[in-house]
Design a protein around this motif. Structure first.
Motif, short mmCIF file in Angstrom:
data_model
loop_
_atom_site.label_atom_id
_atom_site.label_comp_id
_atom_site.label_asym_id
_atom_site.label_seq_id
_atom_site.Cartn_x
_atom_site.Cartn_y
_atom_site.Cartn_z
N VAL A 34 -1.33 14.35 21.12
CA VAL A 34 -1.38 13.14 20.29
C VAL A 34 -2.23 13.46 19.07
O VAL A 34 -3.31 14.03 19.20
CB VAL A 34 -1.98 11.96 21.07
N ALA A 35 -1.75 13.09 17.88
CA ALA A 35 -2.52 13.41 16.67
C ALA A 35 -2.23 12.41 15.57
O ALA A 35 -1.15 11.83 15.50
CB ALA A 35 -2.19 14.82 16.18
N SER A 36 -3.21 12.23 14.69
CA SER A 36 -3.02 11.46 13.47
C SER A 36 -3.07 12.39 12.27
O SER A 36 -3.53 13.53 12.36
CB SER A 36 -4.08 10.36 13.35
N ASP A 37 -2.60 11.88 11.14
CA ASP A 37 -2.47 12.72 9.94
C ASP A 37 -3.67 12.59 9.00
O ASP A 37 -3.85 13.43 8.12
CB ASP A 37 -1.19 12.37 9.20
N HIS A 38 -4.44 11.54 9.15
CA HIS A 38 -5.63 11.34 8.33
C HIS A 38 -6.49 10.28 8.99
O HIS A 38 -6.07 9.63 9.96
CB HIS A 38 -5.27 10.90 6.90
N GLY A 39 -7.70 10.10 8.48
CA GLY A 39 -8.55 9.04 8.98
C GLY A 39 -8.38 7.77 8.18
O GLY A 39 -7.43 7.63 7.40
N PHE A 40 -9.33 6.84 8.36
CA PHE A 40 -9.26 5.57 7.63
C PHE A 40 -10.66 5.06 7.36
O PHE A 40 -11.60 5.37 8.11
CB PHE A 40 -8.50 4.51 8.44
N ALA A 41 -10.78 4.28 6.29
CA ALA A 41 -12.06 3.68 5.91
C ALA A 41 -11.77 2.37 5.20
O ALA A 41 -10.70 2.19 4.61
CB ALA A 41 -12.85 4.61 5.00
N PRO A 42 -12.70 1.41 5.24
CA PRO A 42 -12.52 0.17 4.48
C PRO A 42 -12.66 0.42 2.99
O PRO A 42 -13.37 1.33 2.56
CB PRO A 42 -13.63 -0.74 5.01
N ILE A 43 -11.98 -0.39 2.19
CA ILE A 43 -12.06 -0.28 0.73
C ILE A 43 -13.09 -1.27 0.20
O ILE A 43 -13.07 -2.44 0.54
CB ILE A 43 -10.70 -0.58 0.07
N ASP A 44 -13.96 -0.75 -0.67
CA ASP A 44 -14.88 -1.63 -1.40
C ASP A 44 -14.33 -1.93 -2.79
O ASP A 44 -14.29 -3.08 -3.22
CB ASP A 44 -16.26 -0.98 -1.50
N ARG A 45 -13.89 -0.86 -3.48
CA ARG A 45 -13.35 -1.03 -4.83
C ARG A 45 -12.16 -0.11 -5.03
O ARG A 45 -12.16 1.04 -4.58
CB ARG A 45 -14.40 -0.68 -5.89
N VAL A 46 -11.14 -0.62 -5.72
CA VAL A 46 -10.04 0.20 -6.22
C VAL A 46 -10.48 0.82 -7.54
O VAL A 46 -11.10 0.15 -8.38
CB VAL A 46 -8.77 -0.65 -6.41
N VAL A 47 -10.18 2.10 -7.72
CA VAL A 47 -10.51 2.81 -8.96
C VAL A 47 -9.20 3.17 -9.66
O VAL A 47 -8.40 3.95 -9.13
CB VAL A 47 -11.33 4.08 -8.68
N ASN A 48 -8.97 2.59 -10.82
CA ASN A 48 -7.75 2.86 -11.60
C ASN A 48 -7.96 4.12 -12.43
O ASN A 48 -8.56 4.08 -13.51
CB ASN A 48 -7.43 1.66 -12.48
N CYS A 49 -7.48 5.23 -11.90
CA CYS A 49 -7.83 6.54 -12.49
C CYS A 49 -7.26 6.73 -13.88
O CYS A 49 -7.94 7.30 -14.76
CB CYS A 49 -7.37 7.66 -11.55
N ASN A 50 -6.03 6.30 -14.12
CA ASN A 50 -5.47 6.47 -15.46
C ASN A 50 -6.15 5.56 -16.47
O ASN A 50 -6.28 5.91 -17.64
CB ASN A 50 -3.96 6.25 -15.44
#
Length: 449
Positions: free
Chosen positions: A256-272
């Motif tokens: 059994v495996a997952s592909d990545h972990g997870f974390a809560p979001i505080d802020r979205v960063v709009n990179c462009n």
């Protein structure tokens, strides 16, 4: 001995590989009452936290897991990739994966493989025993082969994915109901074909945890009103895995495996938006909505999550960064990313990885020049719509992928999982199956000693 008696009269080892998309190992380890079956695997077998790949995105991760190769070999870097020599982009599908999958190697060895719901496998391959494509497949009729499988899935109203739009509502009841319905129908199909006992490798992915985490992970972390519903979903997921575990005989190993972990979001960063305000990105038209609208003066642009490209002369159609200035320009962009802070003064980026560190292979022409891995809480986005601010509230999606803390559990003791990553899964599965392979064919290595 499980519920199934061997029907085929062979002692060849077999493997069931179940993907639990986006489930962090810490969640399993810290909630033993929610995960009694996975906890039993931890206690009697081998388990631990493993790393994902750059970037830790579902579309890139599952080709990497199922080939044991980095995106430079698979040719898939994210939900949206760039055409070679163009600003046009496309959504990668199964045909865009430029490397053999584990089930191809199993089939070539004269063994049988059934593959269910793995993301980025559409259209389905007709060279394997049976397959239903996963994420991005349009519907079951197009996604399943052979006809017998398609008919069965139709008969149980099989669902390829959860309706994520329901998660945008403040009241998550309909979303949770649809998630549970999707999981239960997935489980019905998995059990039906696991118990047919006619395969050597069974691969099935539960994608629903990723959807639950995107919209409810903050509820779990903060103790919000939907925390118990979040845990109730995971109790059912654990029960599903336990049902399959019980059904397996002694010659079959459960992984059994997952592909990545997870974390809560505080802020979205709009990179462009950040690149534009920092004089890295210039558009021909301020009402831009696509990568193709960037101007000749642009020096860099971003594709999500956290992929940064220089607008390089000779590579991009309107490249403005001379080849001779590549290293200097890239180093400056890396430095600015490392120094980026939120309005509250918190560092945004944990580390920035150069392309030659993250990617290698015959299909790295579209690789990003830099990949930024953020600190938990900062979700790096990269659309071209234009935003009022670089930093915004997360909106309905309150959980984000993380590079660390993917999960790997093997129902067999003595497997070393320290310092492992998702690229080690494919060679490990092949060794458990006793299928010979060239070790240099993988970026990962078998964890079975």
């Amino acid at each position: 001995m499980g519920l199934i008696d061997r029907l085929r009269g062979t002692d060849d080892p077999r493997v069931v590989f179940l993907g639990i998309d986006g489930v962090p190992y810490r969640l399993i380890a810290s909630e033993p009452e929610t995960f009694p079956n996975l906890t039993a695997m931890i206690e009697s077998g081998s388990a631990g936290s493993i790393e994902s790949i750059y970037p830790p995105e579902t579309t890139a991760c599952w080709p990497a897991i199922t080939t044991g190769s980095n995106p430079g070999e698979t040719g898939v870097y994210g939900y949206q990739d760039r055409e070679i020599g163009s600003y046009d982009t496309y959504v990668p599908m199964g045909r865009d994966v430029q490397h053999e999958r584990i089930w191809d190697l199993v089939t070539e060895a004269g063994r049988d493989a059934s593959v269910f719901n793995v993301p980025v496998t559409f259209p389905p391959q007709r060279t394997v025993q049976r397959m239903v494509s996963g994420f991005l497949a349009p519907d079951v009729d197009a996604a399943a082969t052979p006809e017998e499988l398609r008919s069965y899935l139709d008969s149980i109203d099989y669902l390829i994915d959860v309706n994520a739009k329901l998660g945008h509502r403040t009241d998550k009841s309909d979303f949770l109901d649809h998630a549970r319905r999707t999981l239960d129908r997935r489980q019905k199909a998995f059990r039906e074909y696991v118990e047919r006992d006619d395969w050597d490798l069974f691969v099935g992915v539960y994608l629903t945890p990723d959807r639950i985490n995107h919209f409810l992970f903050d509820q779990y972390v903060s103790g919000g009103p939907d925390r118990e519903a979040f845990l109730a979903f995971y109790e059912r997921l654990d029960e599903c895995i336990g049902e399959i575990r019980t059904a397996l005989d002694r010659d079959t190993t459960l992984v059994v495996a997952s592909d990545h972990g997870f974390a809560p979001i505080d802020r979205v960063v709009n990179c462009n938006e950040w690149l534009e305000r920092s004089d890295w990105l210039v558009f021909r038209d301020r009402d831009h909505d696509a990568l193709a609208d960037i101007d000749d003066d642009a020096r860099a642009y971003s594709l999500g999550p956290g992929r940064f490209y220089l607008n390089l002369e000779g590579r991009e159609p309107r490249g403005s960064v001379p080849q001779a200035e590549y290293e200097e320009t890239r180093a400056e962009l890396k430095r600015q990313l490392e120094e980026l802070e939120s309005p509250a003064g918190k560092p945004v980026v944990r580390r920035v990885v150069e392309t030659e560190t993250a990617f290698r292979g015959d299909h790295d022409e579209i690789a990003p020049d830099l990949v930024a891995i953020p600190h938990d809480g900062f979700d790096l986005k990269a659309d071209f719509l234009g935003h009022e601010a670089v930093f915004e509230d997360p909106g309905p999606r309150t959980g984000m992928h993380s590079f660390d803390d993917a999960a790997l559990l093997i129902d067999e003791p003595g497997v070393t999982i320290d310092d492992a990553d998702i690229l080690d899964i494919a060679p490990t599965l092949l060794q458990l199956l006793d299928v010979s392979f060239q070790r240099t064919a993988f970026d990962g290595a078998s964890l079975v000693q």
